[in-house]
Scaffold this motif. Structure first.
Motif, PDB file in Angstrom:
ATOM      1  N   GLU A 177     -12.847 -38.566  34.884  1.00  0.00           N
ATOM      2  CA  GLU A 177     -14.248 -38.887  35.174  1.00  0.00           C
ATOM      3  C   GLU A 177     -15.175 -38.598  33.998  1.00  0.00           C
ATOM      4  O   GLU A 177     -15.971 -39.472  33.629  1.00  0.00           O
ATOM      5  N   PRO A 178     -15.110 -37.417  33.367  1.00  0.00           N
ATOM      6  CA  PRO A 178     -15.998 -37.212  32.216  1.00  0.00           C
ATOM      7  C   PRO A 178     -15.739 -38.171  31.062  1.00  0.00           C
ATOM      8  O   PRO A 178     -16.671 -38.546  30.347  1.00  0.00           O
ATOM      9  N   ALA A 197     -14.576 -41.328  31.475  1.00  0.00           N
ATOM     10  CA  ALA A 197     -15.050 -42.639  31.920  1.00  0.00           C
ATOM     11  C   ALA A 197     -16.541 -42.801  31.687  1.00  0.00           C
ATOM     12  O   ALA A 197     -17.018 -43.884  31.337  1.00  0.00           O
ATOM     13  N   HIS A 198     -17.298 -41.722  31.855  1.00  0.00           N
ATOM     14  CA  HIS A 198     -18.748 -41.797  31.665  1.00  0.00           C
ATOM     15  C   HIS A 198     -19.135 -42.041  30.208  1.00  0.00           C
ATOM     16  O   HIS A 198     -20.267 -42.451  29.934  1.00  0.00           O
ATOM     17  N   ARG A 199     -18.215 -41.764  29.283  1.00  0.00           N
ATOM     18  CA  ARG A 199     -18.522 -41.922  27.856  1.00  0.00           C
ATOM     19  C   ARG A 199     -18.310 -43.351  27.362  1.00  0.00           C
ATOM     20  O   ARG A 199     -18.749 -43.687  26.258  1.00  0.00           O
ATOM     21  N   ARG A 219     -10.890 -48.381  29.354  1.00  0.00           N
ATOM     22  CA  ARG A 219     -12.206 -47.954  28.889  1.00  0.00           C
ATOM     23  C   ARG A 219     -12.299 -48.192  27.387  1.00  0.00           C
ATOM     24  O   ARG A 219     -11.346 -47.931  26.652  1.00  0.00           O
ATOM     25  N   ALA A 240     -15.775 -35.522  24.753  1.00  0.00           N
ATOM     26  CA  ALA A 240     -15.587 -35.313  26.189  1.00  0.00           C
ATOM     27  C   ALA A 240     -14.449 -34.331  26.447  1.00  0.00           C
ATOM     28  O   ALA A 240     -14.560 -33.434  27.306  1.00  0.00           O
TER      29      ALA A 240
END
Length: 384
Positions: free
Chosen positions: A60-61, A63-65, A98, A108
């Motif tokens: 998750e962290p 993916a946010h990047r 991603r 990250a």
């Protein structure tokens, strides 16, 4: 088990997370005083890499990047679409491909390392190793030392750890690889966003292989692979982005594709590197030291699997150490499980870099077999 990790990039930080999760005591030693990653290049994390991160509670962290890629388009030099198909595992947001800058992925993972209390020592450049039956000691260029039960060489393509374990050296794979970013090609970006959202477009050009993807903010990430003699270190260090643009754009202009326009719309964020790989069969480990990631099995970037393979390494190595009674048998099992897969990737990337199709040999693991190997709660298959 005290584990010294040499290198604080993608492989090293992921291995630290996996080892910590397995109950070991990892400590990272990074040569660079502030960061350990190439700030310029970007990469795609494939679904297998995202799945490995998911097993470490780190998907998750990451993916946010970045931004998702759910479809692959292939067009030829005339602009004719040859393929438009789903990419990877697009249904789950945390297993989608991603696209992100390498430095953002490293940041990250480093943030997760700090959050979990794993120590990182910066400015620690490895110079030598001393190994005996009970421990291994790393000596750094500043004169400091660190001793552990096991040492991981996660220090990348130009690995110092590898030079102390194996004589293998990187080999030029026959292509220069260009990377760039632009927000100036607005018409192309708008078309990509409206007609091909969340897609990466690969162009089989007459003289180059080219690919691009558009972020939600309208920034185009692109790469080009050009068959040529290698660029010298001096050429890489001193050639300006404008000069590289003038070199590359004429190779793309004869084709009826957006590639030349994207390059010509790229101002200063343009860089080049040489595609290299490592030979198969090289030594990966001693009784108390082991190589992972690019230090062990660097491939040319044609398959886009380098980072994902390093993330797989991290999970499989930690599980091997967790599930196997001795370090020696764990490292043997890690080598047995990983070598066929990563050397298949090296060969496939080398073929693409040379302008040949891959050999046609099937992957060494099915998706189901790989998923079982990566699943944290599933013991690894053992064969001593």
């Amino acid at each position: 088990m005290r584990v010294l990790i040499i290198g604080g990039g993608i492989a090293g930080t992921a291995a630290a997370l996996a080892l910590h999760q397995a109950g070991f005591a990892p400590a990272i030693h990074e040569a660079h005083p502030d960061h350990g990653e190439d700030l310029g290049a970007f990469l795609t994390l494939a679904s297998n890499g995202m799945r490995a991160l998911g097993e470490l509670a780190a998907a998750e962290p990451v993916a946010h990047r970045g931004f998702p890629l759910t479809r692959l388009r292939l067009i030829d030099a005339t602009g004719t679409e040859l393929t438009n198909a789903p990419l990877g595992e697009p249904d789950d947001p945390l297993t989608r491909y991603r696209c992100l800058r390498r430095a953002d992925l490293a940041a990250a993972l480093q943030q997760e390392v700090r959050r979990r209390g794993i120590p990182i020592t910066r400015g620690a450049r490895l110079s030598s190793l001393t190994e005996d039956a009970a421990s291994i000691t790393a000596t750094f260029a500043n004169g400091q030392t660190a001793t552990g039960d096991l040492l991981l060489g996660a220090d990348g393509l130009n690995s110092t750890t590898r030079s102390l374990i194996s004589p293998a050296q990187p080999h030029y794979a026959g292509q220069r690889v260009f990377y760039g970013y632009t927000t100036e090609a607005t018409t192309i970006a708008n078309t990509a966003a409206s007609q091909h959202p969340d897609s990466i477009t690969m162009i089989r050009g007459s003289k180059t292989a080219f690919g691009y993807a558009c972020s939600p903010s309208g920034e185009i990430f692109w790469f080009a692979r050009v068959s040529s003699p290698p660029a010298s270190p001096d050429e890489i260090a001193t050639t300006t982005p404008a000069a590289w643009r003038d070199y590359l754009a004429p190779l793309l202009r004869p084709d009826t594709t957006p590639a030349a326009d994207i390059v010509e719309a790229t101002p200063d964020q343009l860089m080049v590197t040489n595609a290299v790989d490592l030979p198969p069969g090289m030594r990966w480990h001693t009784p108390r030291a082991v190589l992972i990631g690019d230090a062990a099995h660097a491939a040319s970037p044609a398959t886009g699997q380098g980072a994902s393979m390093a993330l797989e390494d991290a999970v499989i190595l930690a599980k091997a150490l967790r599930d196997t009674p001795t370090t020696t048998t764990a490292l043997t099992n890690f080598d047995r499980l990983r070598r066929p897969r990563v050397e298949h990737n090296i060969a496939a990337s080398a073929a693409l870099s040379a302008g040949r199709p891959p050999s046609g040999q099937p992957p060494t693991l099915t998706n189901e077999e790989l998923t079982r190997q990566l699943a944290w709660t599933t013991p690894l298959p053992v064969d001593y």
